[in-house]
Write a protein that holds these residues in place. Structure first.
Motif, PDB file in Angstrom:
ATOM      1  N   MET A  11      20.720 -26.279  52.574  1.00 12.65           N
ATOM      2  CA  MET A  11      19.310 -25.938  52.297  1.00 12.65           C
ATOM      3  C   MET A  11      18.937 -26.456  50.917  1.00 12.65           C
ATOM      4  O   MET A  11      19.759 -26.420  49.991  1.00 12.65           O
ATOM      5  CB  MET A  11      19.126 -24.414  52.307  1.00 12.65           C
ATOM      6  N   LEU A  12      17.688 -26.925  50.789  1.00 10.61           N
ATOM      7  CA  LEU A  12      17.219 -27.285  49.450  1.00 10.61           C
ATOM      8  C   LEU A  12      17.143 -26.006  48.619  1.00 10.61           C
ATOM      9  O   LEU A  12      16.922 -24.911  49.172  1.00 10.61           O
ATOM     10  CB  LEU A  12      15.834 -27.933  49.532  1.00 10.61           C
ATOM     11  N   PRO A  13      17.312 -26.119  47.295  1.00 13.51           N
ATOM     12  CA  PRO A  13      17.166 -24.909  46.466  1.00 13.51           C
ATOM     13  C   PRO A  13      15.710 -24.414  46.477  1.00 13.51           C
ATOM     14  O   PRO A  13      14.828 -25.100  46.995  1.00 13.51           O
ATOM     15  CB  PRO A  13      17.577 -25.393  45.070  1.00 13.51           C
ATOM     16  N   VAL A  14      15.504 -23.244  45.901  1.00  9.77           N
ATOM     17  CA  VAL A  14      14.150 -22.679  45.878  1.00  9.77           C
ATOM     18  C   VAL A  14      13.744 -22.365  44.435  1.00  9.77           C
ATOM     19  O   VAL A  14      14.600 -22.186  43.566  1.00  9.77           O
ATOM     20  CB  VAL A  14      14.044 -21.381  46.716  1.00  9.77           C
ATOM     21  N   LEU A  15      12.425 -22.314  44.207  1.00 12.41           N
ATOM     22  CA  LEU A  15      11.906 -21.955  42.883  1.00 12.41           C
ATOM     23  C   LEU A  15      11.652 -20.454  42.870  1.00 12.41           C
ATOM     24  O   LEU A  15      10.926 -19.946  43.718  1.00 12.41           O
ATOM     25  CB  LEU A  15      10.615 -22.722  42.613  1.00 12.41           C
ATOM     26  N   GLU A  16      12.265 -19.765  41.913  1.00 11.77           N
ATOM     27  CA  GLU A  16      12.126 -18.299  41.842  1.00 11.77           C
ATOM     28  C   GLU A  16      11.530 -17.920  40.496  1.00 11.77           C
ATOM     29  O   GLU A  16      11.570 -18.707  39.549  1.00 11.77           O
ATOM     30  CB  GLU A  16      13.523 -17.661  41.873  1.00 11.77           C
ATOM     31  N   ASN A  17      11.063 -16.687  40.427  1.00  9.15           N
ATOM     32  CA  ASN A  17      10.642 -16.128  39.159  1.00  9.15           C
ATOM     33  C   ASN A  17      11.739 -15.164  38.707  1.00  9.15           C
ATOM     34  O   ASN A  17      12.016 -14.188  39.397  1.00  9.15           O
ATOM     35  CB  ASN A  17       9.324 -15.377  39.378  1.00  9.15           C
ATOM     36  N   LYS A  18      12.390 -15.478  37.584  1.00  9.63           N
ATOM     37  CA  LYS A  18      13.476 -14.614  37.103  1.00  9.63           C
ATOM     38  C   LYS A  18      13.104 -13.996  35.766  1.00  9.63           C
ATOM     39  O   LYS A  18      12.269 -14.554  35.033  1.00  9.63           O
ATOM     40  CB  LYS A  18      14.762 -15.441  36.905  1.00  9.63           C
ATOM     41  N   ASP A  19      13.758 -12.897  35.418  1.00 13.12           N
ATOM     42  CA  ASP A  19      13.569 -12.298  34.093  1.00 13.12           C
ATOM     43  C   ASP A  19      14.118 -13.250  33.033  1.00 13.12           C
ATOM     44  O   ASP A  19      15.071 -13.993  33.295  1.00 13.12           O
ATOM     45  CB  ASP A  19      14.333 -10.968  33.993  1.00 13.12           C
TER      46      ASP A  19
END
Ligand code: NAP
Length: 320
Positions: A11-19
């Motif tokens: 799977m391609l990686p994903v863009l997340e919102n992290k602390d």
């Protein structure tokens, strides 16, 4: 903050919102301006790498700022005390440790090196992993010296291209291989003496006719083509290899290896000393990493597709 993370096998990686990361003991939080891809990022998305952790921020290369100073990061963590080989706790930044494809990273300050002045932040982000791998293979392991003939395979690769630039700066004559005539043309315009298509079975004969053999080979492919590397080496030659993109070596002529007194040297990344020496070498010779494309971090997927297809010449850089 934005972070590009491992999503799953194939799977391609994903863009997340992290602390935002919090600095631990001896760590600082670097604000990243740019990061760069390596083939290991593609191996990780295919599940072909040890220690994969889903949800982990990817990326080994980065350039950023802390308290007004610009730094690059040595991505070789926990090398240890020996120059001969890394310790058992060695790992590469970016999976399983939180990596550089993010707006910020918490990193031990001992891995920060001031950005060489002649490089832009994008060029500097392209340097660390490929730079230290090329430096150790070419200069610490194969010990290439001025006037020697050096063959570098698969010149489209990030490490290969950096090795070519280092070999030219060292005063070596450089020969290259590639599957792409356009990449050979570009390498020659940068100073390579000649180039050959490794898919042409006669390339070793053509190299022998042009150069009479080489003293050093830097290879990242292995596979069935490895026996040709033994063939084109001069007596006393050194073959340093750092990757196996084309798979295992299935045949090797032992007589050629011992009769010609060849050294076959495995090489991985580099020690803290290799990294510091590499940064000094780059500054002294004003080596500028070749950038294939600068892509906004939000468009990371196109970088992963481009590297998986192998169409790049130089480093794929993410601008944050
Ligand atoms: N041990 C370490 O420390 C270390 C560090 C970095 C990378 N690596 C490994 O080294 C390899 C290259 O990494 P990279 O980041 O430089 O990758 P990359 O930028 O994706 O380069 C891959 C290049 O390999 C070349 N190639 C493919 N098949 C080949 C073959 N049969 N013979 C010769 N060349 C071939 C292609 O060159 P052309 O396009 O010119 O045909 C391609 O552009 C990967 O396997 C990676 O995992 C290991």
């Amino acid at each position: 903050m934005r972070a590009v993370t491992v999503a799953g096998k194939d799977m391609l990686p994903v863009l997340e919102n992290k602390d935002l990361p919090v600095a631990g003991l001896d760590e600082v939080v670097l604000q990243l301006y740019a990061s760069a891809m390596n083939h290991r990022d593609v191996w990780i998305t295919k599940g072909l790498y040890p220690g994969i952790r889903y949800g982990c921020t990817m990326g080994s290369d980065g350039c950023g700022t802390y308290l007004g100073q610009e730094y690059i990061i040595n991505p070789g963590l926990g090398w240890g005390d020996s120059e001969q080989a890394q310790s058992s706790s060695f790992r590469v930044l970016g999976v399983p440790d939180e990596g550089t494809f993010a707006d910020n990273i918490a990193i031990d300050r001992k891995y920060l090196h001031p950005k060489p002045d002649h490089l832009s932040v994008h060029q500097a982000a392209a340097l660390p992993l490929a730079g230290v791998t090329a430096y150790r293979a070419l200069l610490s392991r194969a010990r290439a010296t001025a006037g020697e003939k050096v063959l570098i395979t698969g010149i489209g690769g990030g490490v290969a291209l950096m090795a070519m630039q280092f070999a030219l700066a060292q005063g070596c004559a450089v020969f290259v291989t590639s599957s792409d005539p356009d990449k050979i043309h570009k390498a020659k315009s940068m100073g390579a003496s000649e180039g050959y298509n490794y898919k042409d079975p006669d390339w070793p004969k053509k190299l022998a006719a042009d150069a009479g053999g080489v003293d050093v080979v830097i290879d990242g492919a292995c596979g069935a083509g490895f026996s040709s590397l033994v063939k084109v080496c001069n007596p006393g030659g050194r073959i340093a290899f750092y990757g196996a993109t084309a798979g295992p070596v299935d045949s090797l002529n032992p007589q050629a290896v011992f009769w010609k007194q060849l050294s076959i040297l495995g090489s991985t990344m580099g020690s803290e000393s290799d990294f510091a020496l590499m940064v000094d070498f780059v500054a002294k010779h004003r080596v500028t990493p070749v950038i294939d494309e600068v892509i906004p971090l939000d468009n990371f997927e196109s970088g992963f597709r481009r590297m998986a297809a192998g169409s790049q010449f130089g480093k794929i850089v993410f601008s944050h």
